[in-house]
Design a protein around this motif. Structure first.
Motif, short mmCIF file in Angstrom:
data_model
loop_
_atom_site.label_atom_id
_atom_site.label_comp_id
_atom_site.label_asym_id
_atom_site.label_seq_id
_atom_site.Cartn_x
_atom_site.Cartn_y
_atom_site.Cartn_z
N LEU A 108 0.82 -1.22 0.00
CA LEU A 108 0.00 0.00 0.00
C LEU A 108 0.85 1.26 0.00
CD1 LEU A 108 -2.67 -1.13 2.62
CD2 LEU A 108 -3.13 -0.64 0.21
N TRP A 109 2.02 1.19 0.61
CA TRP A 109 2.90 2.37 0.71
C TRP A 109 3.29 2.89 -0.68
CZ3 TRP A 109 4.35 5.70 4.37
CH2 TRP A 109 5.43 6.55 4.09
N PHE A 110 3.44 1.98 -1.63
CA PHE A 110 3.92 2.35 -2.95
C PHE A 110 2.80 2.61 -3.96
CE2 PHE A 110 7.46 0.06 -1.00
CZ PHE A 110 8.49 0.96 -1.22
N MET A 111 1.55 2.65 -3.50
CA MET A 111 0.44 2.99 -4.38
C MET A 111 0.51 4.48 -4.74
SD MET A 111 -1.47 0.18 -4.71
CE MET A 111 -1.55 -1.43 -3.90
N ASP A 112 -0.08 4.84 -5.86
CA ASP A 112 -0.11 6.25 -6.27
C ASP A 112 -1.02 7.07 -5.37
OD1 ASP A 112 1.63 5.81 -8.36
OD2 ASP A 112 0.04 5.39 -9.80
N HIS A 113 -2.04 6.42 -4.81
CA HIS A 113 -2.98 7.11 -3.92
C HIS A 113 -3.03 6.38 -2.58
CE1 HIS A 113 -4.37 7.83 -8.10
NE2 HIS A 113 -4.53 9.06 -7.66
N TRP A 114 -3.60 7.04 -1.58
CA TRP A 114 -3.82 6.38 -0.30
C TRP A 114 -4.95 5.38 -0.48
CZ3 TRP A 114 -3.22 9.77 4.67
CH2 TRP A 114 -1.97 10.42 4.64
N GLY A 115 -4.67 4.13 -0.29
CA GLY A 115 -5.65 3.09 -0.56
C GLY A 115 -5.13 2.20 -1.68
N ILE A 116 -6.03 1.51 -2.37
CA ILE A 116 -5.66 0.59 -3.43
C ILE A 116 -5.90 1.22 -4.79
CG2 ILE A 116 -6.00 -1.72 -4.39
CD1 ILE A 116 -7.16 -2.55 -1.69
N ASP A 117 -4.86 1.28 -5.62
CA ASP A 117 -5.01 1.81 -6.97
C ASP A 117 -5.82 0.83 -7.83
OD1 ASP A 117 -3.44 3.97 -6.29
OD2 ASP A 117 -1.59 3.07 -7.04
N THR A 118 -6.51 1.38 -8.83
CA THR A 118 -7.20 0.56 -9.82
C THR A 118 -6.31 0.45 -11.05
OG1 THR A 118 -9.37 1.31 -9.03
CG2 THR A 118 -9.28 0.32 -11.23
N PRO A 119 -5.74 -0.72 -11.32
CA PRO A 119 -4.74 -0.87 -12.39
C PRO A 119 -5.37 -1.08 -13.77
CG PRO A 119 -4.98 -2.94 -11.25
CD PRO A 119 -5.93 -1.98 -10.58
N ASP A 120 -6.08 -0.07 -14.25
CA ASP A 120 -6.82 -0.22 -15.51
C ASP A 120 -6.29 0.69 -16.61
OD1 ASP A 120 -7.56 2.19 -14.43
OD2 ASP A 120 -9.72 1.90 -14.69
N LYS A 121 -5.02 1.12 -16.50
CA LYS A 121 -4.49 2.07 -17.49
C LYS A 121 -3.59 1.40 -18.52
CE LYS A 121 -6.42 5.57 -15.41
NZ LYS A 121 -7.09 4.82 -14.35
N THR A 122 -3.00 0.27 -18.20
CA THR A 122 -2.04 -0.35 -19.09
C THR A 122 -1.95 -1.85 -18.81
OG1 THR A 122 0.31 -0.44 -19.70
CG2 THR A 122 -0.21 0.24 -17.46
N LEU A 123 -1.46 -2.60 -19.80
CA LEU A 123 -1.25 -4.03 -19.62
C LEU A 123 0.04 -4.33 -18.86
CD1 LEU A 123 -2.39 -5.38 -23.11
CD2 LEU A 123 -3.53 -5.75 -20.92
N ILE A 124 0.89 -3.33 -18.70
CA ILE A 124 2.08 -3.50 -17.88
C ILE A 124 1.65 -3.67 -16.43
CG2 ILE A 124 4.24 -2.46 -17.11
CD1 ILE A 124 4.28 -0.90 -19.74
N PRO A 125 1.98 -4.78 -15.79
CA PRO A 125 1.50 -5.02 -14.42
C PRO A 125 1.91 -3.91 -13.45
CG PRO A 125 2.42 -7.02 -15.34
CD PRO A 125 2.77 -5.92 -16.30
N ASP A 126 0.97 -3.49 -12.65
CA ASP A 126 1.25 -2.55 -11.57
C ASP A 126 1.84 -3.36 -10.41
OD1 ASP A 126 0.66 -1.12 -9.02
OD2 ASP A 126 -0.18 0.39 -10.36
N ILE A 127 3.11 -3.15 -10.12
CA ILE A 127 3.82 -4.01 -9.16
C ILE A 127 3.18 -3.99 -7.77
CG2 ILE A 127 6.03 -4.51 -8.05
CD1 ILE A 127 5.87 -5.16 -11.05
N PRO A 128 2.90 -2.81 -7.16
CA PRO A 128 2.30 -2.83 -5.82
C PRO A 128 0.95 -3.54 -5.79
CG PRO A 128 3.19 -0.66 -6.30
CD PRO A 128 3.23 -1.44 -7.58
N VAL A 129 0.12 -3.30 -6.81
CA VAL A 129 -1.20 -3.95 -6.85
C VAL A 129 -1.04 -5.46 -7.03
CG1 VAL A 129 -3.36 -4.14 -8.14
CG2 VAL A 129 -2.37 -1.89 -7.71
N THR A 130 -0.14 -5.86 -7.92
CA THR A 130 0.10 -7.29 -8.14
C THR A 130 0.56 -7.98 -6.86
OG1 THR A 130 0.75 -6.81 -10.44
CG2 THR A 130 1.32 -8.97 -9.56
#
Length: 409
Positions: free
Chosen positions: A208-230
């Motif tokens: 969670l610390w490395f998310m772009d926002h406080w909370g859980i990011d929604t990884p719907d912008k690219t097919l490149i995996p979002d590492i913190p969300v993954t």
């Protein structure tokens, strides 16, 4: 997704269904936010309690889904082996991801266009649909943008991660001899220790610390995996995967206690309080505030997941045909709900009614229409076989062969 066998765990089916249906209500609530957040449409009736619901709901619904998915995935892997498991995931996750994108993308894009038009006082349905069809030509660009199907993409990613870890440990015999008992002992301790939630929250808080926002990011912008969300969803999936290795241990993890309830209430209260500091980057204690937020958010996630599973186990003790029907339909409901939600939000946006009444209407109509379509056109067809593992007889539109012959004579 779950594979059906002779021994169904109805309370896990109920928990998974709850997570998916809660997602429908979550998306239906977005138009009632008191500030514009870039959603398709903003209703004329809003409420300041909606962001609080969204904060708490968004924290654990997908985490719960991935934990249950991990549990059933290991069950499927044990039953079918590697090739059968891969075939099952590609059929039941990969196919809905690709076909769902082609079918839903035009409807979602048209909803976004009509939502913008409605806020200017005019809506052109035909032009919006035509523009939505044109956007199909942008493949593979914007593949996940504007859709909710990212969860299937990340489910495939975490399944592959689990398989890689499994075979990396299995291939090297000395490593297997050391790591496997260690993992089994760790899961056993986590399912019986009072401090399990606090331990589990550490890797979750780190993600969670490395998310772009406080909370859980929604990884719907690219097919490149979002590492913190993954990594975040891998933790829940792998925990569910390891739980199924010693399936009796799940009883300890989902056991209800006053300490869990109290810890959950405190974590929710602190998280809500600290969430207001997200935009206060100039605050002298900003780093410490964020650190406290992610730790409490992680505790909130794990306690809500554990309590939801525990309550489902308490309520759904034995086989329940209604729960099984809702469980079978919930995957379909979640796959197709978003276009319906957005179109209904546009239709209700300018009506002079209380926001909660509108939210209930949008959610109810979406679920009702989706179930009718599921029972009539999906459940007993090859689509139902893809989603549920096999075709099931209709329930709501059940017509016997004798009735069919009578009506056709």
């Amino acid at each position: 997704m779950r594979e059906h066998n002779s021994t169904r765990l109805d309370y896990l089916d109920a928990a998974r269904s709850f997570a998916l249906i809660q997602g429908i209500i979550f998306h239906a609530s977005l138009s009632f936010m008191p500030i514009f957040i870039g959603w398709a449409v903003m209703d004329i009736s809003t409420n300041e309690r909606v962001p609080l619901f969204m904060l708490v709901s968004h924290s654990f619904r997908m985490a719960l889904f991935f934990l249950v998915a991990g549990f059933f995935s290991h069950m499927t892997f044990q039953k079918l082996g590697l090739s059968g498991f891969l075939k099952s995931r590609l059929l039941r996750v990969g196919v809905p991801l690709v076909i769902g994108w082609f079918l839903l993308r035009p409807l979602l894009v048209s909803g976004w266009i009509m939502g913008a038009e409605s806020m200017r006082g005019e809506v052109h349905i035909g032009n919006a649909l035509l523009e939505g069809l044109k956007r199909l030509g942008q493949l593979p660009n914007e593949f996940l943008i504007g859709t909710h199907l990212w969860f299937l993409y990340y489910l495939l990613l975490v399944c592959v991660t689990a398989l890689l870890l499994h075979y990396l440990i299995r291939v090297h015999t000395p490593t297997k001899a050391k790591v496997t008992p260690l993992l089994d002992s760790a899961i056993n301790w986590l399912c019986h220790s009072r401090f399990a939630i606090l331990v589990l929250c550490l890797p979750t808080a780190a993600s969670l610390w490395f998310m772009d926002h406080w909370g859980i990011d929604t990884p719907d912008k690219t097919l490149i995996p979002d590492i913190p969300v993954t990594l975040l969803y891998c933790v829940f999936f792998l925990f569910g995967w390891l739980l199924q290795r010693q399936s009796s241990l799940i009883d300890g993890f989902v056991s209800l206690s006053w300490s869990k309830f109290i810890l959950c209430i405190i974590a929710v209260a602190v998280t809500i309080t600290l969430s207001g500091f997200e935009t206060s980057r100039g605050h002298p204690q900003y780093i410490w505030l964020k650190m406290c937020f992610v730790v409490n958010y992680a505790i909130m996630m794990w306690t809500l997941v554990a309590l939801t599973l525990g309550l489902c186990k308490r309520v759904f003790k034995g086989p329940n045909q209604f729960v099984r029907y809702i469980s079978d339909s919930s995957y379909w409901l979640y796959l197709i709900h978003l276009p319906l939600v957005i179109w209904l939000q546009i239709a209700f946006a300018e009506l002079p009614s209380y926001w909660l009444i509108k939210l209930l209407c949008i959610s109810t109509i979406t679920i009702f229409v989706s179930i009718l379509v599921y029972d009539g056109l999906v459940r007993s067809t090859f689509i139902g076989a893809v989603l549920n593992g096999k075709r099931k007889p209709r329930i709501l539109f059940k017509v016997s062969k004798q009735q069919y012959r009578t009506t056709t004579l």
